[in-house]
Scaffold this active site. Structure first.
Site, PDB file in Angstrom:
ATOM      1  N   CYS C  60      14.184 -20.230   4.939  1.00 39.93           N
ATOM      2  CA  CYS C  60      13.648 -20.299   6.305  1.00 39.93           C
ATOM      3  C   CYS C  60      12.757 -21.527   6.435  1.00 39.93           C
ATOM      4  CB  CYS C  60      12.818 -19.059   6.629  1.00 39.93           C
ATOM      5  SG  CYS C  60      13.635 -17.485   6.342  1.00 39.93           S
ATOM      6  N   CYS C 157       8.103   8.380  28.692  1.00 39.74           N
ATOM      7  CA  CYS C 157       7.053   7.553  28.068  1.00 39.74           C
ATOM      8  C   CYS C 157       5.872   7.439  29.024  1.00 39.74           C
ATOM      9  CB  CYS C 157       7.566   6.146  27.768  1.00 39.74           C
ATOM     10  SG  CYS C 157       9.142   6.030  26.930  1.00 39.74           S
ATOM     11  N   CYS C 202       8.662   8.801  19.245  1.00 38.10           N
ATOM     12  CA  CYS C 202       8.356   9.468  20.507  1.00 38.10           C
ATOM     13  C   CYS C 202       9.583  10.201  21.035  1.00 38.10           C
ATOM     14  CB  CYS C 202       7.851   8.466  21.543  1.00 38.10           C
ATOM     15  SG  CYS C 202       6.055   8.304  21.564  1.00 38.10           S
TER      16      CYS C 202
END
Lengths: 106, 129, 241, 143
Positions: C60, C157, C202
């Site tokens: 990288c 949410c 969630c």
């Protein structure tokens, strides 16, 4: 090799108290936690940590499953002379790792 | 079910009085205080001195038995959202109108009819404010 | 009515980072690079960034010097696939095309490590989602997902993290749910994890199905969350309970 | 790894379950450290948050008042708990070369409980302090 983070000064005045902070990546599987199939996962923890300063032990700790994953241990030592600090973690399943850091004392 | 049909059903639950099996208040208390089963204390607080952490998203359950009749409690627990579509209180006895339900819970109400009766029986005992 | 006033008050307020909702001690852990366990992944990411990988034999670091500010601008539009792409996806893509190296799966340790190494270079910079109009439809779908009730508990949410942020679910303070600290070290996980992992939490928490990592739904939510938290400082690797 | 999250899952889907150590276990662990010597109050400070959001990683620091000279120093710091499965947390041993008698770590707490910090001195005395920590229940967890 587990990843290790060591924080200590590269140099210090003779007689100064230096702080050493260590983190090592390790799950510290407590031996009390049920796994996916409901049976208890076997204990896999680091049990001992040592720090030597030019070969002489200056700090040692015995760890239990109550130490958090990725153990953090911080302590102090007096900068006595230039040389090498050596850090060793040992634990279950023949875990053993040593890291060293040089320090210049003036 | 259309939303208007659902509202009619909810209203019917409110006023109706078919022979509901008598619930067990002790079992109901256990459901209310169980954070995986009833989930009630995540949002509501109530007169549960042994329960250290209670939510504040919804009114206290204290005095519920004085404020509501059995039929009203039953209707609110069974299908709170049928009475008020904006309510965040889950409809414990309803399975319609849900989306993306995880396979383990699909087409199953959160509580059975009998469990809801237990909760109703318990809430009716809460008469102190 | 008290809640209504609270809602109105919050609508006008600036976004609030989850850091502000944590104890002084956890805030200190996050801020201290020698105690923040997420830094273990950061350090690994730094090493991976320098390592030559794949058939191309490139690291990288051979192409990229500083990547400061990059994480603050993701997810971005990817012209090659004509789709939005998040930072982890961009690293996966770069690895496949430039390094010609074996793919790193979502949530794998090396991908988390590389992602947090890049993200940390934007620490303290404000989330600045791109205004690219090509992102708008996906961002709008993300907002719709954010407001969509789902699962057996039938919650969205927004119902928790927007309308009831600051209140307590059981004993847990509901944070506004901003995306400025990822990848983050969550004490619950005892590990570093991505925003997608947190979103998955969630979804499963409300007893809903959760898409596989990398699914378009997550990208759409990520896009919306970046917009929603615009201006918040990047905190990666954040520490959260 | 099991990554099945639950809303308001277990009382604590914590890494530390199930049964808590008994008071006898803690007393025995303490005795193993002190050799039965009496604990005195003082000289030890335990800095640990009174309320923690998650018991998996609780930062703490123990500081002992000691000149840390060859003649008069702290030789060890040990931490004990009441309600984890085992009473021991960590025991650190050092001497005058430490410069200061300090130890910081991150520990796990299965539930709200009292933590006891004990310092051993070169003159054979033992000093201690304790702190109550309340662990809140996680609402959304991966069990």
């Amino acid at each position: 090799m587990a990843r290790v983070l060591l924080n200590l000064p590269r140099s210090a005045a003779k007689g100064a108290v230096i702080e050493i902070r260590t983190l090592i990546m390790h799950p510290m599987e407590s031996g009390f936690r049920p796994g996916m199939n409901g049976s208890i996962l076997p204990r896999d923890i680091i049990t001992r940590f040592r720090c030597s300063y030019n070969g002489e032990e200056v700090f040692r700790a015995e760890l239990s499953p109550a130490i958090a994953a990725n153990p953090f241990i911080s302590f102090t030592t007096v900068a006595t002379e230039s040389g090498t600090l050596s850090f060793t973690w040992e634990g279950d399943n023949d875990f053993r790792q040593t890291e060293t850091r040089d320090i210049a004392v003036t | 079910m259309t939303s208007s049909a659902r509202a009619v059903l909810a209203l019917a639950l409110l006023v109706a009085g078919p022979a509901w099996a008598q619930g067990d208040a002790a079992r109901g208390r256990a459901i209310v205080t169980n954070r995986q089963k009833g989930l009630c204390l995540l949002c509501h607080s109530g007169p549960f001195p042994e329960e250290r952490f209670q939510g504040n998203l919804a009114p206290s359950l204290a005095g519920a038995g004085r404020r509501w009749t059995a039929a009203a409690l039953r209707a609110r627990i069974t299908d709170s959202q049928g009475l008020n579509p904006g309510s965040i209180m889950p409809s414990y006895g309803a399975v319609q109108g849900l989306r993306d339900v995880a396979p383990a819970f699909r087409d199953k109400p959160i509580l059975t009819e009998a469990e809801i009766e237990d909760v109703v029986a318990f809430l009716l005992t809460l008469d102190d404010e | 009515m008290r809640w209504l006033l609270l809602l109105l008050g919050m609508a006008a307020a600036q976004p609030r980072s989850g850091t502000q909702d944590m104890s002084r001690e956890l805030q200190a852990m996050q801020a201290d690079d020698s105690a923040n366990p997420g830094m273990l992944w950061m350090q690994e990411g730094e090493a991976l960034f320098q390592r030559r990988e794949g058939l191309a034999g490139k690291a990288c670091a051979d192409c990229h010097a500083s990547l400061a500010g990059v994480a603050a601008r993701y997810p971005a539009w990817d012209p090659a696939t004509a789709a939005p792409i998040d930072l982890a996806g961009r690293i996966q893509q770069c690895r496949a095309e430039r390094q010609q190296a074996a793919p790193l799966p979502r949530e794998s340790e090396p991908l988390l490590a590389l992602t947090v190494f890049v993200a940390r270079q934007s620490r303290g910079m404000a989330l600045a989602p791109p205004a690219d109009p090509r992102l708008a439809p996906a961002r709008a779908r993300g907002e719709a997902l954010f407001r969509q009730r789902r699962g057996q508990l039938n919650l969205s949410c927004a119902q928790c993290h927007e309308e009831r942020a600051g209140l307590r679910l059981g004993s847990a303070l509901i944070p506004e749910g901003h995306a400025n600290g990822y990848p983050q070290y969550r004490l619950e996980w005892q590990a570093l994890g991505s925003l997608q992992r947190r979103l998955r939490n969630c979804m499963v928490g409300v007893r809903a199905t959760a898409p596989a990592y990398g699914a378009a739904e997550y990208l759409e939510l990520e896009l919306f969350l970046a917009q929603r938290g615009a201006g918040l400082p990047v905190e990666a690797p954040a520490v959260r309970p | 790894m099991n990554r099945r999250p639950l809303l308001a899952g277990a009382l604590l889907a914590l890494t530390l379950r199930p049964a808590a150590a008994t008071p006898e276990d803690e007393a025995a662990a303490l005795r193993a450290f002190t050799g039965g010597a009496a604990l005195r109050e003082g000289r030890v400070a335990l800095d640990i948050p009174p309320l923690v959001e998650n018991g998996n990683t609780v930062p703490l620091k123990v500081t002992v008042q000691s000149p840390m000279t060859a003649a008069d120093h702290c030789t060890a710091i040990a931490l004990f708990n009441e309600k984890n499965p085992q009473p021991q947390v960590i025991t650190a041993r050092f001497g005058p070369r430490a410069g200061r008698a300090e130890l910081a770590t991150h520990m796990r707490l299965a539930t709200s409980q009292k933590i006891l910090a004990v310092a051993a001195m070169s003159d054979g005395s033992f000093w201690s302090t304790s702190a109550e920590v309340i662990v809140t229940l996680a609402a959304c967890i991966e069990s």
